[in-house]
Design an enzyme around this catalytic site. Structure first.
Site, short mmCIF file in Angstrom:
data_model
loop_
_atom_site.label_atom_id
_atom_site.label_comp_id
_atom_site.label_asym_id
_atom_site.label_seq_id
_atom_site.Cartn_x
_atom_site.Cartn_y
_atom_site.Cartn_z
N GLU A 32 44.69 46.67 46.04
CA GLU A 32 44.41 46.32 47.43
C GLU A 32 44.58 47.55 48.33
OE1 GLU A 32 45.84 41.79 46.52
OE2 GLU A 32 47.13 43.09 47.72
N GLY A 73 44.51 37.29 42.02
CA GLY A 73 44.29 36.25 43.02
C GLY A 73 43.08 35.39 42.77
N SER A 131 47.04 36.95 38.07
CA SER A 131 47.08 35.49 37.86
C SER A 131 48.08 35.08 36.78
CB SER A 131 45.68 34.95 37.53
OG SER A 131 44.80 35.16 38.62
N GLU A 188 46.72 45.96 36.08
CA GLU A 188 46.22 44.78 36.77
C GLU A 188 44.70 44.82 36.82
OE1 GLU A 188 49.30 43.19 39.89
OE2 GLU A 188 48.44 45.05 40.62
N HIS A 221 48.39 50.03 44.17
CA HIS A 221 47.88 48.67 44.01
C HIS A 221 46.41 48.63 44.40
CE1 HIS A 221 47.33 44.35 44.52
NE2 HIS A 221 48.42 44.20 43.78
N LYS A 234 53.31 40.96 48.80
CA LYS A 234 52.19 41.42 49.63
C LYS A 234 52.53 41.17 51.11
CE LYS A 234 49.17 40.66 45.71
NZ LYS A 234 47.81 40.34 45.23
#
Length: 241
Positions: free
Chosen positions: A90, A164, A203, A158, A88, A11
Site C-alpha cells: 500500500e 484484503g 487474507s 504478501e 508494504h 493500517k
C-alpha cells in the site's frame, strides 16, 4: 529453530479503546512472538499499557529536519516501538515508494537499533503473467546488495492480489515462494539465511492459518484485517502454537 511471529498490521484503523482492549486481552503464552503494528499515534499509549512488542507501520528516510508529517526512527523508538514495517504494497502503490527509498528507511531503523519487517510481493498483473520470481528478485536484490539483511530481519511475503481480497494463496504456493526467498538468502546472505524469519501475509484467517504455517519456510504471518479483533488474532496465534 526460528521463533514464529504473529504480526498485526492495523493500517489506518483503530482507536484508543481498541488499544486498551488489546492490552487487556489474555494473550496465549508460548513460543509465538506477537508484534503489534499500530498507527504511530497509538504506539506510546500501547507501550504505556504494556502491550507486547510494538512496530511502527512506516518510518521516515530522514533522521530529522524539515519533513512535515513524517516520523523518524528515533521517534518510533522513544514511543516504545521495537520494529517497523517498510515496503508494504500500500505504501509502494499509494506513495510510489521504491527500493532506493526503502534502503534509506532501513538505514535509519538500523541506526536506532530497530528491527525491520520488509514487505515484498507480486501484483495481480505479475501473478497472472507468471512473474512472481522476477518481482521477488526486484524487491530483494537491492537490499541484499546494500548489506542490510541481518539475523534480525523479518521478510513479509504478501502477494498483492491476496491483500484484503479474501483470496489467500494456497499453502503450496505460499511455501513455494517462501522456499525461493530462503534460497535467495542462502545464495546472497548465507550467514543469516536460516535465521531470517519469512512471514506470509494476505487474507490470513483462523481457518487457514494452521495449513499455511505448516510450510517449512513459513515462519508466521503479517495479518491485516483479521488483526483488528483480539479474539480473531488470538486464534491465529493459537494456530501456530
Amino acid at each position: 529453530m526460528r521463533k514464529p511471529i504473529a504480526a498485526a498490521n492495523w493500517k489506518m484503523n483503530g482507536d484508543f479503546a481498541l488499544v486498551e482492549a488489546f492490552a487487556k486481552h489474555a494473550w496465549p503464552q508460548g513460543n509465538v512472538e506477537k508484534i503489534f503494528g499500530l498507527p504511530a499515534i497509538y504506539i506510546s499509549k500501547a507501550h504505556e499499557l504494556g502491550l507486547e512488542i510494538l512496530a511502527g507501520e512506516d518510518v521516515s528516510a530522514h533522521a530529522s529536519g524539515a519533513h512535515t508529517g513524517e516520523i523518524s526512527a528515533a521517534m518510533l523508538k522513544e514511543a516504545g516501538a521495537r520494529y517497523a514495517i517498510i515496503g508494504h504494497s500500500e505504501r509502494r502503490t499509494d506513495h510510489g515508494e521504491n527500493e532506493a527509498l526503502l534502503i534509506e528507511k532501513w538505514k535509519q531503523l538500523k541506526a536506532q537499533g530497530l528491527k525491520v519487517i520488509y514487505c515484498i510481493g507480486e501484483s495481480l498483473q505479475e501473478y497472472d503473467a507468471g512473474q512472481c520470481d522476477a518481482a521477488v528478485l526486484r524487491q530483494m536484490n537491492p537490499v541484499l546488495e546494500a548489506g542490510l539483511v541481518d539475523a534480525d530481519t523479518v521478510i513479509a511475503y504478501e502477494p498483492v492480489w491476496a491483500i484484503g481480497t479474501g483470496k489467500a494463496a494456497t499453502a503450496a504456493y505460499a511455501q513455494e515462494v517462501h522456499g525461493k526467498i530462503r534460497a535467495l538468502l542462502r545464495d546472497k546472505a548465507a550467514g543469516v539465511a536460516d535465521k531470517v524469519r519469512i512471514l506470509y501475509g494476505g487474507s490470513v484467517k483462523p481457518d487457514n492459518a494452521a495449513e499455511l504455517f505448516a510450510g517449512e519456510d513459513i515462519d508466521g504471518f503479517l495479518v491485516g484485517g483479521a488483526s483488528l479483533q483480539a479474539d480473531t488474532f488470538d486464534k491465529i496465534v493459537g494456530a501456530m502454537a
